[in-house]
Design a protein around this motif. Sequence first.
Motif, PDB file in Angstrom:
ATOM      1  N   ASP A  86       0.819  -1.210   0.000  1.00 43.73           N
ATOM      2  CA  ASP A  86       0.000   0.000   0.000  1.00 43.73           C
ATOM      3  C   ASP A  86       0.858   1.268   0.000  1.00 43.73           C
ATOM      4  OD1 ASP A  86      -2.622  -0.997  -0.178  1.00 43.73           O
ATOM      5  OD2 ASP A  86      -2.556  -1.621   1.912  1.00 43.73           O
ATOM      6  N   ILE A  87       2.059   1.192   0.559  1.00 39.50           N
ATOM      7  CA  ILE A  87       2.975   2.330   0.420  1.00 39.50           C
ATOM      8  C   ILE A  87       3.344   2.511  -1.046  1.00 39.50           C
ATOM      9  CG2 ILE A  87       5.199   3.312   1.053  1.00 39.50           C
ATOM     10  CD1 ILE A  87       5.120   1.604   3.580  1.00 39.50           C
ATOM     11  N   VAL A  88       3.669   1.405  -1.705  1.00 40.95           N
ATOM     12  CA  VAL A  88       3.999   1.466  -3.129  1.00 40.95           C
ATOM     13  C   VAL A  88       2.853   2.098  -3.908  1.00 40.95           C
ATOM     14  CG1 VAL A  88       4.437   0.072  -5.188  1.00 40.95           C
ATOM     15  CG2 VAL A  88       5.639  -0.444  -3.043  1.00 40.95           C
ATOM     16  N   GLY A  89       1.635   1.667  -3.628  1.00 43.78           N
ATOM     17  CA  GLY A  89       0.483   2.241  -4.309  1.00 43.78           C
ATOM     18  C   GLY A  89       0.316   3.714  -4.025  1.00 43.78           C
ATOM     19  N   GLY A  90       0.614   4.136  -2.790  1.00 40.08           N
ATOM     20  CA  GLY A  90       0.499   5.543  -2.442  1.00 40.08           C
ATOM     21  C   GLY A  90       1.535   6.408  -3.134  1.00 40.08           C
ATOM     22  N   VAL A  91       2.775   5.913  -3.217  1.00 41.42           N
ATOM     23  CA  VAL A  91       3.821   6.676  -3.896  1.00 41.42           C
ATOM     24  C   VAL A  91       3.491   6.823  -5.377  1.00 41.42           C
ATOM     25  CG1 VAL A  91       6.255   6.702  -4.556  1.00 41.42           C
ATOM     26  CG2 VAL A  91       5.598   6.044  -2.231  1.00 41.42           C
ATOM     27  N   ILE A  92       3.044   5.733  -5.994  1.00 38.58           N
ATOM     28  CA  ILE A  92       2.694   5.803  -7.417  1.00 38.58           C
ATOM     29  C   ILE A  92       1.511   6.753  -7.631  1.00 38.58           C
ATOM     30  CG2 ILE A  92       1.788   4.465  -9.360  1.00 38.58           C
ATOM     31  CD1 ILE A  92       3.487   2.107  -8.351  1.00 38.58           C
ATOM     32  N   ALA A  93       0.532   6.710  -6.740  1.00 38.44           N
ATOM     33  CA  ALA A  93      -0.580   7.665  -6.847  1.00 38.44           C
ATOM     34  C   ALA A  93      -0.065   9.094  -6.719  1.00 38.44           C
ATOM     35  CB  ALA A  93      -1.619   7.374  -5.767  1.00 38.44           C
ATOM     36  N   GLY A  94       0.991   9.276  -5.919  1.00 39.72           N
ATOM     37  CA  GLY A  94       1.567  10.600  -5.731  1.00 39.72           C
ATOM     38  C   GLY A  94       2.287  11.139  -6.945  1.00 39.72           C
ATOM     39  N   PHE A  95       2.584  10.281  -7.921  1.00 40.90           N
ATOM     40  CA  PHE A  95       3.234  10.768  -9.146  1.00 40.90           C
ATOM     41  C   PHE A  95       2.376  11.824  -9.846  1.00 40.90           C
ATOM     42  CE2 PHE A  95       5.847   6.632 -10.041  1.00 40.90           C
ATOM     43  CZ  PHE A  95       6.694   6.951  -8.980  1.00 40.90           C
ATOM     44  N   ASP A  96       1.072  11.697  -9.712  1.00 38.59           N
ATOM     45  CA  ASP A  96       0.167  12.630 -10.385  1.00 38.59           C
ATOM     46  C   ASP A  96      -0.484  13.613  -9.420  1.00 38.59           C
ATOM     47  OD1 ASP A  96       0.531  11.458 -12.947  1.00 38.59           O
ATOM     48  OD2 ASP A  96      -0.856   9.853 -12.417  1.00 38.59           O
ATOM     49  N   GLY A  97      -0.037  13.612  -8.171  1.00 40.01           N
ATOM     50  CA  GLY A  97      -0.647  14.481  -7.174  1.00 40.01           C
ATOM     51  C   GLY A  97       0.196  15.694  -6.863  1.00 40.01           C
ATOM     52  N   PRO A  98      -0.392  16.667  -6.198  1.00 40.39           N
ATOM     53  CA  PRO A  98       0.341  17.891  -5.857  1.00 40.39           C
ATOM     54  C   PRO A  98       1.361  17.650  -4.754  1.00 40.39           C
ATOM     55  CG  PRO A  98      -1.843  17.933  -4.875  1.00 40.39           C
ATOM     56  CD  PRO A  98      -1.805  16.721  -5.758  1.00 40.39           C
ATOM     57  N   ALA A  99       2.347  18.516  -4.688  1.00 45.62           N
ATOM     58  CA  ALA A  99       3.335  18.444  -3.619  1.00 45.62           C
ATOM     59  C   ALA A  99       2.656  18.643  -2.270  1.00 45.62           C
ATOM     60  CB  ALA A  99       4.403  19.514  -3.835  1.00 45.62           C
ATOM     61  N   GLY A 100       3.258  18.080  -1.234  1.00 48.85           N
ATOM     62  CA  GLY A 100       2.709  18.207   0.107  1.00 48.85           C
ATOM     63  C   GLY A 100       2.918  16.944   0.904  1.00 48.85           C
ATOM     64  N   ALA A 101       2.401  16.941   2.119  1.00 45.68           N
ATOM     65  CA  ALA A 101       2.546  15.801   3.021  1.00 45.68           C
ATOM     66  C   ALA A 101       1.331  14.885   2.925  1.00 45.68           C
ATOM     67  CB  ALA A 101       2.728  16.286   4.452  1.00 45.68           C
ATOM     68  N   TYR A 102       1.588  13.576   3.006  1.00 43.57           N
ATOM     69  CA  TYR A 102       0.530  12.572   2.934  1.00 43.57           C
ATOM     70  C   TYR A 102       0.818  11.457   3.936  1.00 43.57           C
ATOM     71  CZ  TYR A 102      -0.414  14.840  -1.539  1.00 43.57           C
ATOM     72  OH  TYR A 102      -0.681  15.766  -2.518  1.00 43.57           O
ATOM     73  N   ASN A 103      -0.151  11.208   4.805  1.00 43.67           N
ATOM     74  CA  ASN A 103      -0.052  10.053   5.686  1.00 43.67           C
ATOM     75  C   ASN A 103      -0.475   8.804   4.925  1.00 43.67           C
ATOM     76  OD1 ASN A 103       0.614  11.715   7.857  1.00 43.67           O
ATOM     77  ND2 ASN A 103      -1.492  11.822   8.621  1.00 43.67           N
ATOM     78  N   LEU A 104       0.378   7.790   4.900  1.00 43.34           N
ATOM     79  CA  LEU A 104       0.030   6.511   4.291  1.00 43.34           C
ATOM     80  C   LEU A 104      -0.050   5.474   5.402  1.00 43.34           C
ATOM     81  CD1 LEU A 104       2.248   6.436   1.055  1.00 43.34           C
ATOM     82  CD2 LEU A 104      -0.071   7.348   1.360  1.00 43.34           C
ATOM     83  N   ALA A 105      -1.233   5.312   5.955  1.00 42.79           N
ATOM     84  CA  ALA A 105      -1.486   4.354   7.027  1.00 42.79           C
ATOM     85  C   ALA A 105      -2.781   3.623   6.717  1.00 42.79           C
ATOM     86  CB  ALA A 105      -1.601   5.068   8.375  1.00 42.79           C
ATOM     87  N   ASP A 106      -2.961   2.443   7.290  1.00 46.31           N
ATOM     88  CA  ASP A 106      -4.206   1.732   7.024  1.00 46.31           C
ATOM     89  C   ASP A 106      -5.339   2.328   7.866  1.00 46.31           C
ATOM     90  OD1 ASP A 106      -4.277   0.496   9.575  1.00 46.31           O
ATOM     91  OD2 ASP A 106      -3.403  -1.378   8.853  1.00 46.31           O
ATOM     92  N   ASP A 107      -6.522   1.719   7.771  1.00 38.57           N
ATOM     93  CA  ASP A 107      -7.716   2.302   8.377  1.00 38.57           C
ATOM     94  C   ASP A 107      -7.924   1.921   9.838  1.00 38.57           C
ATOM     95  OD1 ASP A 107      -8.423   3.460   5.949  1.00 38.57           O
ATOM     96  OD2 ASP A 107      -9.693   1.771   5.336  1.00 38.57           O
ATOM     97  N   LEU A 108      -7.101   1.023  10.369  1.00 34.95           N
ATOM     98  CA  LEU A 108      -7.402   0.471  11.695  1.00 34.95           C
ATOM     99  C   LEU A 108      -6.184   0.497  12.615  1.00 34.95           C
ATOM    100  CD1 LEU A 108      -9.597  -0.905  13.444  1.00 34.95           C
ATOM    101  CD2 LEU A 108      -8.703  -3.105  12.630  1.00 34.95           C
ATOM    102  N   PRO A 109      -5.937   1.623  13.285  1.00 28.81           N
ATOM    103  CA  PRO A 109      -4.910   1.597  14.333  1.00 28.81           C
ATOM    104  C   PRO A 109      -5.285   0.551  15.387  1.00 28.81           C
ATOM    105  CG  PRO A 109      -5.632   3.837  13.863  1.00 28.81           C
ATOM    106  CD  PRO A 109      -6.601   2.929  13.176  1.00 28.81           C
TER     107      PRO A 109
END
Length: 277
Positions: free
Chosen positions: A167-190
């Motif tokens: 899911d980190i890999v998926g988030g980084v790849i999604a970020g290729f087309d996203g704006p600069a900034g900070a993004y938390n990549l965590a799952d839905d259930l702490p």
Amino acid sequence: MLLVFGLGYTAQALAARLRARGWTVTGTSRDGRDGTIAFADAAGVARAIAGATHILSSVPPDGDADPVLAAYGPALRAAGAWRGYLSSTGVYGDTGGAWVDETAPVGGGRRGARAAADAAWLALGARVFRLPGIYGPGRSPLDRVLEGRAHRIHQPGQVFSRVHVDDIVGGVIAGFDGPAGAYNLADDLPASQNEVMAFAAGLSGRPPPPFIPLGQLSPAARAFYAENRRIANGRAKRVLGWQLRYPDYRAGLRALSAITSPTMVSTAPAAASQDQR
């Protein structure tokens, strides 16, 4: 072409996904092993920066400094490439178990150097991916259970966030087309570490691991348990269109249990720690 500073556990997973899609991926290492570029090879790194369309750093701070920015900051600022940085949700410090998103202040926890690096990459126009505990093949609670290294700590009310490496890999790849900034990549259930370890033991057909006193842990591990927070992931979903393959640890560990057995325990190098992304 993607240039990765520091081909650690997560970066290797990203490289494998992109190479399967036809990307050229190169990276740095300390000694230039396995076809990588030695970090100290200034001319080689400069050529790679100039030729890259995307640049990602997974290198943690060294002391008080970010070694990548210290050595190659001017070249990175001049490059027209997409820039990304694998940071840590440790920049938020202890929130007493409260939810925290990207609007929260950083730098109040035990990772001051990480927070400074996080801010410096943001100032460089990077996509900064703040990561909690990372697990995946060869590096998960299942492996610790099977190797006899699992334990639980009596810390009522304490929770952590985590994320599967895929899911980190998926988030980084999604970020290729996203704006600069900070993004938390965590799952839905702490969840508490105890809950996760007990679930992993059940999947492995083992009894829950024993409780041990907090004082038996290393200073670094005790510092880890001194913080308590829940990481909100809504911004990455809204802005990047990020979709979790494993929305909670149960889904992630069930998938890993299908490929993990007592004869397939971890072979990941010890260097792949939480801060060596």
